[in-house]
Design an enzyme around this catalytic site. Structure first.
Site, mmCIF file in Angstrom:
data_model
loop_
_atom_site.group_PDB
_atom_site.id
_atom_site.type_symbol
_atom_site.label_atom_id
_atom_site.label_comp_id
_atom_site.label_asym_id
_atom_site.label_seq_id
_atom_site.Cartn_x
_atom_site.Cartn_y
_atom_site.Cartn_z
ATOM 1 N N HIS A 1 48.534 29.553 8.706
ATOM 2 C CA HIS A 1 48.553 29.456 7.243
ATOM 3 C C HIS A 1 47.265 28.763 6.808
ATOM 4 O O HIS A 1 46.476 28.321 7.644
ATOM 5 C CB HIS A 1 49.806 28.736 6.749
ATOM 6 C CG HIS A 1 49.914 27.309 7.189
ATOM 7 N ND1 HIS A 1 50.028 26.935 8.506
ATOM 8 C CD2 HIS A 1 49.918 26.148 6.469
ATOM 9 C CE1 HIS A 1 50.105 25.625 8.582
ATOM 10 N NE2 HIS A 1 50.036 25.112 7.367
ATOM 11 N N HIS B 1 46.513 25.936 5.104
ATOM 12 C CA HIS B 1 46.368 24.505 4.825
ATOM 13 C C HIS B 1 45.158 24.000 5.620
ATOM 14 O O HIS B 1 44.925 24.437 6.752
ATOM 15 C CB HIS B 1 47.623 23.724 5.230
ATOM 16 C CG HIS B 1 48.720 23.811 4.194
ATOM 17 N ND1 HIS B 1 50.053 23.618 4.507
ATOM 18 C CD2 HIS B 1 48.677 24.060 2.856
ATOM 19 C CE1 HIS B 1 50.777 23.743 3.398
ATOM 20 N NE2 HIS B 1 49.967 24.015 2.385
ATOM 21 N N ASP C 1 44.334 21.518 7.408
ATOM 22 C CA ASP C 1 44.404 21.009 8.788
ATOM 23 C C ASP C 1 44.523 22.127 9.825
ATOM 24 O O ASP C 1 44.560 21.866 11.025
ATOM 25 C CB ASP C 1 45.542 19.981 8.955
ATOM 26 C CG ASP C 1 46.916 20.524 8.603
ATOM 27 O OD1 ASP C 1 47.024 21.269 7.604
ATOM 28 O OD2 ASP C 1 47.895 20.194 9.305
ATOM 29 N N HIS C 2 44.552 23.400 9.344
ATOM 30 C CA HIS C 2 44.653 24.530 10.266
ATOM 31 C C HIS C 2 43.423 25.434 10.257
ATOM 32 O O HIS C 2 43.322 26.329 11.086
ATOM 33 C CB HIS C 2 45.925 25.338 9.973
ATOM 34 C CG HIS C 2 47.169 24.540 10.213
ATOM 35 N ND1 HIS C 2 47.974 24.713 11.312
ATOM 36 C CD2 HIS C 2 47.702 23.507 9.511
ATOM 37 C CE1 HIS C 2 48.971 23.828 11.268
ATOM 38 N NE2 HIS C 2 48.826 23.087 10.184
ATOM 39 N N HIS D 1 57.195 27.944 5.080
ATOM 40 C CA HIS D 1 56.410 26.714 4.906
ATOM 41 C C HIS D 1 56.015 26.478 3.439
ATOM 42 O O HIS D 1 55.127 25.683 3.153
ATOM 43 C CB HIS D 1 55.166 26.803 5.799
ATOM 44 C CG HIS D 1 54.387 25.534 5.886
ATOM 45 N ND1 HIS D 1 54.970 24.287 6.035
ATOM 46 C CD2 HIS D 1 53.036 25.299 5.843
ATOM 47 C CE1 HIS D 1 54.021 23.355 6.075
ATOM 48 N NE2 HIS D 1 52.849 23.934 5.955
ATOM 49 N N ASP E 1 53.371 25.757 11.097
ATOM 50 C CA ASP E 1 54.111 24.796 10.266
ATOM 51 C C ASP E 1 55.262 25.537 9.599
ATOM 52 O O ASP E 1 55.038 26.537 8.920
ATOM 53 C CB ASP E 1 53.214 24.231 9.158
ATOM 54 C CG ASP E 1 52.140 23.295 9.683
ATOM 55 O OD1 ASP E 1 51.944 23.244 10.904
ATOM 56 O OD2 ASP E 1 51.500 22.620 8.844
ATOM 57 N N HIS F 1 52.129 19.224 16.307
ATOM 58 C CA HIS F 1 52.003 18.881 14.878
ATOM 59 C C HIS F 1 52.793 17.596 14.593
ATOM 60 O O HIS F 1 53.664 17.541 13.730
ATOM 61 C CB HIS F 1 52.514 20.050 14.010
ATOM 62 C CG HIS F 1 51.937 20.065 12.619
ATOM 63 N ND1 HIS F 1 52.569 19.475 11.548
ATOM 64 C CD2 HIS F 1 50.796 20.595 12.119
ATOM 65 C CE1 HIS F 1 51.839 19.663 10.449
ATOM 66 N NE2 HIS F 1 50.759 20.330 10.763
HETATM 67 ZN ZN LIG Z 1 49.721 21.374 9.235
HETATM 68 ZN ZN LIG Z 2 50.893 23.256 6.559
#
Ligand SMILES: [Zn+2]
Ligand SMILES: [Zn+2]
Length: 330
Positions: free
Chosen positions: A62, A64, A66-67, A138, A209, A267
Site C-alpha cells: 500500500h 503509506h 513507511d512502505h 487497511h 498492513d 511491522h
Molecule cells: Zn506500515
Molecule cells: Zn499502513
C-alpha cells in the site's frame, strides 16, 4: 531450489534504532523480489549481508510512507550504477500518481520501469512460480501477496523403470517429462508407472498492513509461511481496529485457522516489546516467530523438512551477515 525470506525492515511506521521500516526480500533461485521498500531499505540491504542486489520486482502492499519512501533513493542508486535490467514495480491503484509526484526527485533512469497498478490476481509469473495479489483491509487501497509455486513432478523411480525394461539414458528423461517410451522388447511404459505422485510447491504469504481479513486467510490456507503484521498486542486492540492494523493474537488466530506451517510476525510498533508480541502469539500459535532485521527464514521443499528461522547471529557466525548488525543482543 532455495527459497529464503530475509527480513530487511520490521518496524511499524517509523524506524527504531534496532529496526528499519517495512521491507522483506524474497530470494528464490536467481530471482529477487522485494515486498515494500521503506525508507533506508538500500542501506538495510547492504547491512543484511545480501548486498544491494538488482531486485527484479518490488511489490508494494500500500502507499503509506513507511512502505515506499525507500524507492527514490534506491532508484537513484540503481541509476548511478547504470542498471540496465528492467524493474517491475507493482502496487495498488494510485501508484502511477505517486510516481508522477516522485518523478522530479527520481529524475531519468537508465533502466525500464514497468509499473502495474494491481487488483487481485496474478501479477508476476516466472518459471514454476506465480505471485498473486489479494485485497486486504487497511482503510486505504491495500494488497497482500502470495508467492505460489506450481506442483513439481513426483520422484522418478529408477528401480521400477529398470525392472520394466527401460534402458537407462535418454528414455529416463522422456518419462520424467511426461512422455511414454517403448522398451527393447516392445513394451510401452507410461510415466505413471515410474513416477511418484506430484509434489506440492511451496507457498509464502505476505499480509502487508491490515486487519485480519478473508483475503489473507484464503491465501494463507496451508501455506508454508505466513508473514503477518502484528503492530499491536491485545492491550491495544481498540487502537488496532481504529488504525486498521492487527494484534499478535489476531494474527496468530488467523494463522492457526488457516493451518499455516510457520508464522512470522512483523511491522512491530516501537511501543511494544517484541518479546510480548511473541508471547501473545505463541499462546495461540506455538512456534510463532518475531524476526529481527536480517533474520532469515529458509523454506525447504516439503519432503525435505520444515521452514526454519535463522537468527542474524547464526548468519553472522556463518559469515553471511556483517558483524556490525544491530539488535543482535535484544
Ligand atoms: Zn506500515
Ligand atoms: Zn499502513
Amino acid at each position: 531450489m532455495d527459497l529464503q525470506i530475509t527480513f530487511i525492515g520490521t518496524s511499524a511506521s517509523v524506524p527504531t534504532a534496532q529496526r528499519g521500516t517495512s521491507a522483506t526480500l524474497i530470494s528464490r533461485g536467481g530471482q529477487r523480489w522485494l515486498i515494500d521498500c521503506g525508507e533506508g531499505t538500500q542501506r538495510q540491504l547492504l547491512r543484511s549481508g545480501l548486498g544491494l542486489t538488482d531486485v527484479d520486482a518490488i511489490l508494494l502492499t500500500h502507499l503509506h510512507g513507511d512502505h515506499f519512501l525507500g524507492l527514490p533513493g534506491m532508484f537513484k542508486t540503481y541509476g548511478l550504477r547504470k542498471r540496465e535490467k528492467s524493474l517491475l514495480l507493482v502496487g495498488p491503484p494510485g501508484l502511477e500518481a505517486l510516481l508522477d509526484t516522485l518523478r522530479p526527485v527520481i529524475g531519468r533512469l537508465p533502466f525500464r520501469l514497468d509499473v502495474i497498478e494491481a487488483g487481485p490476481g496474478a501479477v508476476l509469473r516466472e518459471d514454476g512460480v506465480e505471485v498473486r495479489a489479494f485485497h486486504t483491509d487497511h482503510g486505504i487501497r491495500s494488497l497482500g501477496y502470495a508467492v505460489v509455486e506450481g506442483d513439481r513432478p513426483g520422484a522418478f523411480d529408477v528401480d521400477a523403470a529398470t525392472a520394466l525394461g527401460v534402458t537407462p539414458g535418454p528414455d529416463f528423461g522422456v518419462l520424467q517429462r511426461g512422455g511414454e517410451v517403448a522398451t527393447a522388447g516392445g513394451v510401452v511404459v507410461r510415466p505413471d508407472q515410474v513416477m511418484g505422485p506430484a509434489r506440492e510447491g511451496r507457498t509464502v504469504v505476505f499480509s502487508g498492513d491490515t486487519r485480519p481479513c478473508a483475503g489473507t486467510a484464503d491465501a494463507a490456507k496451508g501455506a508454508d509461511l505466513l508473514v503477518h503484521e502484528a503492530t499491536f498486542t491485545d492491550e491495544d486492540r481498540a487502537r488496532a481496529v481504529e488504525t486498521r492494523h492487527s494484534t499478535a493474537a489476531e494474527a496468530a488466530t488467523l494463522a492457526r485457522d488457516a493451518g499455516v506451517r510457520m508464522l512470522a510476525l512483523t511491522h512491530i510498533s516501537g511501543r511494544v516489546h517484541p518479546r510480548d508480541v511473541k508471547a501473545e502469539a505463541r499462546g495461540i500459535f506455538p512456534g510463532a516467530v518475531v524476526p529481527r532485521d536480517f533474520d532469515q527464514v529458509e523454506i525447504p521443499f516439503r519432503e525435505r523438512g520444515t521452514p526454519r528461522c535463522v537468527p542474524v547471529q547464526e548468519r553472522m557466525g556463518r559469515g553471511e551477515a556483517p558483524a556490525t548488525v544491530p539488535d543482535a543482543t535484544l
